[in-house]
Write an enzyme that holds these catalytic residues in place. Structure first.
Site, PDB file in Angstrom:
ATOM      1  CG  LEU A  21      -1.795 -20.079  -6.741  1.00 18.19           C
ATOM      2  CD1 LEU A  21      -1.395 -19.950  -5.276  1.00 18.19           C
ATOM      3  CD2 LEU A  21      -0.839 -19.286  -7.635  1.00 18.19           C
ATOM      4  CG  ASP A  54      -8.878 -21.967 -24.544  1.00 25.92           C
ATOM      5  OD1 ASP A  54      -7.747 -21.696 -24.079  1.00 25.92           O
ATOM      6  OD2 ASP A  54      -9.046 -22.473 -25.671  1.00 25.92           O
ATOM      7  CB  ALA A  92       0.503 -21.626 -15.931  1.00 26.69           C
ATOM      8  CE1 TYR A  93       1.240 -28.154 -22.171  1.00 30.73           C
ATOM      9  CE2 TYR A  93       3.355 -27.811 -21.113  1.00 30.73           C
ATOM     10  CZ  TYR A  93       2.525 -28.591 -21.891  1.00 30.73           C
ATOM     11  OH  TYR A  93       2.971 -29.794 -22.376  1.00 30.73           O
ATOM     12  CB  THR A 136       8.060 -20.300 -13.198  1.00 30.65           C
ATOM     13  OG1 THR A 136       8.891 -21.398 -12.805  1.00 30.65           O
ATOM     14  CG2 THR A 136       8.413 -19.941 -14.626  1.00 30.65           C
ATOM     15  CG  ASP A 137      11.929 -21.814 -10.028  1.00 26.91           C
ATOM     16  OD1 ASP A 137      10.758 -22.077 -10.372  1.00 26.91           O
ATOM     17  OD2 ASP A 137      12.737 -22.701  -9.700  1.00 26.91           O
ATOM     18  CE1 TYR A 165       5.702 -23.606 -16.612  1.00 25.36           C
ATOM     19  CE2 TYR A 165       7.768 -23.750 -15.401  1.00 25.36           C
ATOM     20  CZ  TYR A 165       6.433 -23.409 -15.449  1.00 25.36           C
ATOM     21  OH  TYR A 165       5.822 -22.883 -14.338  1.00 25.36           O
ATOM     22  CE  LYS A 191       4.310 -18.997 -15.911  1.00 21.37           C
ATOM     23  NZ  LYS A 191       2.868 -18.676 -15.727  1.00 21.37           N
TER      24      LYS A 191
END
Length: 302
Positions: A12, A36, A60-61, A101-102, A125, A129
């Site tokens: 992105l 970082d 993001a991870y 995120t969804d 995950y 988030k």
């Protein structure tokens, strides 16, 4: 107006940086190697020195399955990193635009998710988030959080490019068809983030949570088939002649995915005046760009 973009070399971020710059902003891009975000002191020092008006967090991870083993690392980036950026932004009175995120949903609803629907992540995950969203919401009023889904693009690794690679190597593929969502081209999301950034510059304060994805609905099977059709149209090396739809149970993964993660996007469209393309149209546009890049790279080696 100065804008910091974290995760600037990611899928992105690499689309976003030039668009924000072309919109007239002074852009300071940071890759994960440059900054970082889990290092609170480092984040505070950089933000204090630069004193941006806006921070757009694309860092993001995102390794969904590996997160089940690397829980501490996922939370360090997705929760603590978001908190560090929010604290730093507050210290210089900056705005944060944060991408989520969804995967914060469990996918059990029979109709598109709105921003007010209850969250229930199925894995590390999504939980990390969601925790990052909460950190920003409690630490900084001047924020815009944008959840997105099924992101793919010309840069970086993603499902579409994986399918094209496999389709060039195998005659048949097996792809899950009982997970449904809205594929989203990273360039379209980047354009939406630019619109939000311009809205902030105009002095508007549309703080809060929003959902963004391309229009339309697809399964992973549908997306794979469409990508292969586009690849064949463009003359890419496609060996695959059959894609078999399979159930999630036939392709177990360490992390559970939400079986349904379609977004209701009425709020973001109304608030920021967005016109969102259908995923099939955007996939074709992305594939045209991808094909040009493949051909350009091939010619360099001749």
């Amino acid at each position: 107006m100065k804008v910091i973009i974290t995760g600037a070399k990611g899928q992105l971020g690499s689309d976003l940086v030039p668009l924000v710059r072309n919109a007239g902003f002074e852009v300071v891009p940071f890759s994960s190697a440059d900054l970082d975000i889990t290092d609170k002191a480092g984040v505070m020092a950089r933000v204090d020195a630069l004193r941006p008006a806006i921070i757009i967090n694309c860092g993001a991870y995102t390794k969904v399955d590996l997160a089940e083993k690397e829980e501490a690392k996922a939370f360090a980036v997705n929760q603590d990193g978001a908190a560090n950026l929010a604290i730093a932004a507050a210290s210089v009175k900056a705005v944060i635009v944060h991408v989520s995120t969804d995967f914060v949903f469990d996918g059990t609803r029979p109709h598109p998710y709105t921003e007010s629907d209850a969250t229930n992540p199925l894995g590390v995950y999504g939980a990390s988030k969601l925790a990052g969203e909460a950190e920003i919401q409690k630490r900084l009023e001047s924020h815009v959080i944008v959840r997105t889904s099924w992101l793919y693009g010309v840069n970086g690794g993603n499902f579409v490019k994986t399918m094209l690679k496999l389709a060039s190597e195998r005659e048949g593929l097996r792809v899950v068809y009982d997970q449904t969502g809205s594929p989203t081209w990273s360039a379209d999301l980047a354009s939406a983030l630019v619109s939000i950034t311009l809205d902030i510059k105009a002095g508007n304060k549309h703080w809060g949570l929003y959902h963004y994805s391309n229009e339309g609905v697809a399964s992973w099977y549908d997306l794979a088939v469409a990508a292969i059709v586009e690849g064949r149209r463009l003359g890419l090396p496609i060996k695959c002649n059959h894609v078999e739809p399979i159930l999630t149970a036939e392709y177990p993964t360490p992390a559970k995915r939400p079986p349904y993660s379609v977004f209701d996007k009425a709020l973001i469209k109304k608030t920021f005046g967005l016109k969102i393309p259908n995923w099939r149209v955007s996939l074709r546009d992305m594939m045209n760009m991808h094909s040009e890049r493949v051909r350009s790279q091939a010619s360099e080696y001749k």
